[in-house]
Structure formats: structure tokens, C-alpha cells
Design an enzyme around this catalytic site. Structure first.
Site, PDB file in Angstrom:
ATOM      1  N   GLY A  74     -15.495   0.551   1.145  1.00  0.00           N
ATOM      2  CA  GLY A  74     -16.665   0.547   0.279  1.00  0.00           C
ATOM      3  C   GLY A  74     -17.913   0.915   1.056  1.00  0.00           C
ATOM      4  O   GLY A  74     -17.954   0.804   2.291  1.00  0.00           O
ATOM      5  N   GLY A 122     -11.618  -0.741   0.959  1.00  0.00           N
ATOM      6  CA  GLY A 122     -11.541  -0.172  -0.373  1.00  0.00           C
ATOM      7  C   GLY A 122     -10.636   1.042  -0.463  1.00  0.00           C
ATOM      8  O   GLY A 122     -10.105   1.351  -1.533  1.00  0.00           O
ATOM      9  N   GLU A 145     -12.175  -6.692   7.098  1.00  0.00           N
ATOM     10  CA  GLU A 145     -13.307  -7.415   6.508  1.00  0.00           C
ATOM     11  C   GLU A 145     -13.818  -8.584   7.345  1.00  0.00           C
ATOM     12  O   GLU A 145     -15.024  -8.874   7.340  1.00  0.00           O
ATOM     13  CB  GLU A 145     -12.921  -7.909   5.103  1.00  0.00           C
ATOM     14  CG  GLU A 145     -12.901  -6.828   4.043  1.00  0.00           C
ATOM     15  CD  GLU A 145     -11.643  -5.979   4.087  1.00  0.00           C
ATOM     16  OE1 GLU A 145     -11.573  -4.986   3.338  1.00  0.00           O
ATOM     17  OE2 GLU A 145     -10.720  -6.303   4.863  1.00  0.00           O
ATOM     18  N   ASP A 153     -10.221  -7.913   0.270  1.00  0.00           N
ATOM     19  CA  ASP A 153     -10.317  -7.881  -1.191  1.00  0.00           C
ATOM     20  C   ASP A 153      -9.574  -6.650  -1.697  1.00  0.00           C
ATOM     21  O   ASP A 153      -8.633  -6.198  -1.077  1.00  0.00           O
ATOM     22  CB  ASP A 153     -11.772  -7.955  -1.657  1.00  0.00           C
ATOM     23  CG  ASP A 153     -12.570  -6.698  -1.328  1.00  0.00           C
ATOM     24  OD1 ASP A 153     -12.230  -5.993  -0.336  1.00  0.00           O
ATOM     25  OD2 ASP A 153     -13.534  -6.398  -2.057  1.00  0.00           O
TER      26      ASP A 153
END
Length: 362
Positions: A74, A122, A145, A153
Site C-alpha cells: 500500500g 498489499g 508490516e 493485513d
């Protein structure tokens, strides 16, 4: 790829194109290693939904522009800027992104992902939930992360909790970059194809069934280094206590495992809160479907948005680039079970609702 746009409002950050019976998605931010933005996620969700019902599209291919990778994750600089402004845009982005991840998981047609080059965070979410996941000798993937004070996630907890033994726990807590062979071992990918043959494979997918085309180009993968380390990984990472995991890693290192020494050092450098929440996330997701996992990750993510470590981690790694984050709390011992539990508390009216709308496959 110089493909035509479908729709007048199609953003240049992601391109859609029909080639024969193949729908091609090209992430088109090569200078940012195709980092995913809210606009890209929304556009992909809309186009993939349309192609799902289009009899003229037999297969979907997702790939990245340029030669650096499919997607580096992301756009965390945009997330950092939004956190300074309150975090509302990021919450909306994640909700859209997680809907996209769920759609990919249940997609009714072959969804082929070229996981070439960097595929992080992502990028894993838009590839590893697909039905045909291809790695190459250039693949560098993972869920890094915890390095920025966050937890895996985009369904990463769902994927890594199902990896062999405790290998997924090791990948999640250390945030290690993994090669294509390790991705295959972890269950993040299915097939190895040399990067030099991806263009030929893409052309074959225009007219051939995905299974047949991929089968012709598949080659044996190199051995996985991670698979060869199963003994100490499984011994060290079992259980729910992050501090005990670290003690075992140090003991394994003292007994001669250089890899365990490196793992311990990696975990010690991460946000203690992120390490403990990531571990709890992996344990809590066992037995859940992807939709429920994404709903849990959404709760956790919003709590990180409101905390200090996520912002501090991005600052240290990407904004100021001093690589010296000041975590609060600064040690694992200071992060209590109640602190961790609060990350999973229900959001009330703010919950992300996916479970009733999505059919999971495992």
C-alpha cells in the site's frame, strides 16, 4: 503496457485491457513499484466485478508495470499523511481494499497473478488470494508490516496461519523478504515460471485455458531455504507468548543456529506492540474464513491508526528514513495482554461486513 482504458474515468495508475479472452490488469505506478492507492483498489474492484459476469472474459491476469515488481504494498506515505489528518481516508481505503481481496479469493474465473519482483504487503493481497499464483527467480515477497509498527493485513494473517508448521509465524514476526521457492512453501503461490517466459505465458492466456497454458510454462522451483529450517522454526515459534519465542530463538542461536540469531535480532528491532498483536492475530484467525479474517484485520488496523507506533514506523522507515523508530512501549514485557486484547475489540457500527457477502475457499 500501453493498453487502452476501459471507461472515461479510468485512472492512469491502473490499466485494464482485453486481449482475446484475457482480461489484463496492469498496476501502473512503476516508479513507486506499483504501490497500491485507494483509487487503484476501487478501480480494480469495479472492473473485476464487471469481468466476472462477462462471457467474453475467460481468464484474468494481474501484473505490474516496469521491471521492479508487481506491487510493493500500500502507499504508506499517503497513509502517513492521512494519519496526520485523522485517518479517515485510510479506513475507507482499507475497506475497499479488503473487499477487493475477498472478491479475488472467490473469483469465478481463473485469476492469474504474476508475482514477479517485489510483492509485499498489499501486493500479496491482490495476488496470493488468486487461483493461479506464479512466482519467478526474481520474486521477493513477504509481509513486512511489523517493521513499520503494524501487523499483517489484506488477508495475510489468514494465509500465514495456514503455512506449514510455524513458518508463517516466523515470516509474520520477522517481516522477512522471501524468494519464490519460500512463497511456494508457505502456500502464497502455486507455480514457478522463469521471468523471461512471462510474456509468452501472457500471450498464451489470450486464447488457451489457464490451466493448460500455465502447465506448459511451469518449471521445477529451486529448493526453499525456509523449508530446510522447519526444525528450529517449529520449535521456537510454537505457543502464544512472544517473549518465550524470543527466548527460544536466543537459545537456538546459542546452540549454533545463525538463522535463529538473525530472527531474534529482527524481532527485537520491531515494534513490540506490533509483534504481540501480529502473533495474536495469527492465533485468533485459526478456523476462520478469509472474510472473517479480513474483518478482524480491519478492527486491528483501525486501532493501529489511532496508536503511535504505526505512524512512528512509517516516519522512521519512509519519511525521515533515519531507521531509528522510537517504539512506545519499547519492550515486549511492557505490552500487556489487555493492551493486545484491545486491538481486537468490536467496532460497533464501524465494523467491516464481509462474512455474509463472500464465499471462501481454502
Amino acid at each position: 503496457m500501453a493498453g487502452k482504458h476501459l471507461g472515461e474515468t479510468q485512472p492512469a495508475e491502473v490499466l485494464f485491457e482485453r486481449r482475446g479472452r484475457l482480461g489484463v490488469v496492469t498496476l501502473n505506478r512503476p516508479r513507486a513499484v506499483n504501490a497500491l492507492t485507494a483509487g487503484m483498489a476501487a478501480a480494480m474492484l469495479e472492473q473485476l466485478t464487471a469481468w466476472a459476469d462477462d462471457d467474453g472474459v475467460a481468464t484474468v491476469l494481474v501484473r505490474g508495470a516496469g521491471d521492479r515488481g508487481l506491487c510493493a504494498g500500500g502507499d504508506i506515505v499517503a497513509i502517513y499523511q492521512d494519519m496526520l489528518a485523522g485517518g479517515g481516508a485510510t479506513a475507507e481505503f482499507w475497506a475497499e481494499e479488503y473487499r477487493l481481496n475477498a472478491l479475488i479469493d472467490s473469483y469465478p474465473k481463473p485469476y492469474v497473478a504474476f508475482m514477479d519482483g517485489l510483492v509485499l504487503g498489499g501486493g500479496v493481497g491482490i495476488s496470493a488470494h488468486g487461483s493461479v499464483r506464479i512466482v519467478t527467480e526474481r520474486t521477493r515477497t513477504g509481509m513486512p508490516e511489523t517493521t513499520i509498527g503494524f501487523a499483517p493485513d489484506v488477508g495475510g494473517t489468514f494465509l500465514l496461519a495456514r503455512s506449514p508448521g510455524e513458518s508463517g509465524t516466523h515470516a509474520a514476526l520477522t517481516g522477512a523478504h522471501l524468494d519464490g521457492a519460500d512463497a511456494l512453501f508457505l502456500g502464497l503461490a502455486d507455480t514457478f515460471v522463469p521471468s523471461g517466459r512471462l510474456a509468452e505465458l501472457a500471450a498464451a492466456l489470450e486464447s488457451e485455458p489457464a490451466e493448460a497454458a500455465v502447465g506448459r510454462f511451469a518449471e521445477p522451483a529451486p529448493p526453499s531455504a525456509l523449508a530446510q529450517q522447519r526444525d528450529w522454526i517449529d520449535a521456537c515459534y510454537s505457543g502464544d507468548d512472544a517473549e518465550e519465542i524470543l527466548r527460544r530463538l536466543r537459545a537456538a542461536g546459542a546452540a549454533g543456529s545463525g538463522e535463529a540469531v538473525e530472527a531474534a535480532a529482527a524481532i527485537e528491532a520491531k515494534s513490540p506492540t506490533a509483534v504481540k498483536v501480529a502473533l495474536a492475530s495469527l492465533r485468533r484467525v485459526r478456523g476462520l474464513g478469509l472474510a472473517e479474517a479480513l474483518e478482524q484485520e480491519y478492527r486491528v488496523g483501525l486501532r493501529f491508526l489511532a496508536g503511535a507506533d504505526f505512524r512512528e514506523g512509517i516516519r522512521a522507515q519512509v519519511v525521515d528514513k533515519d531507521r531509528t523508530p522510537r517504539w512506545r512501549p519499547s519492550t515486549l514485557a511492557e505490552v500487556t495482554a489487555d493492551d493486545v486484547g484491545a486491538y481486537f475489540a468490536p467496532l460497533g457500527d464501524g465494523e467491516l461486513q464481509l462474512s455474509s457477502k463472500e464465499t471462501n475457499h481454502v
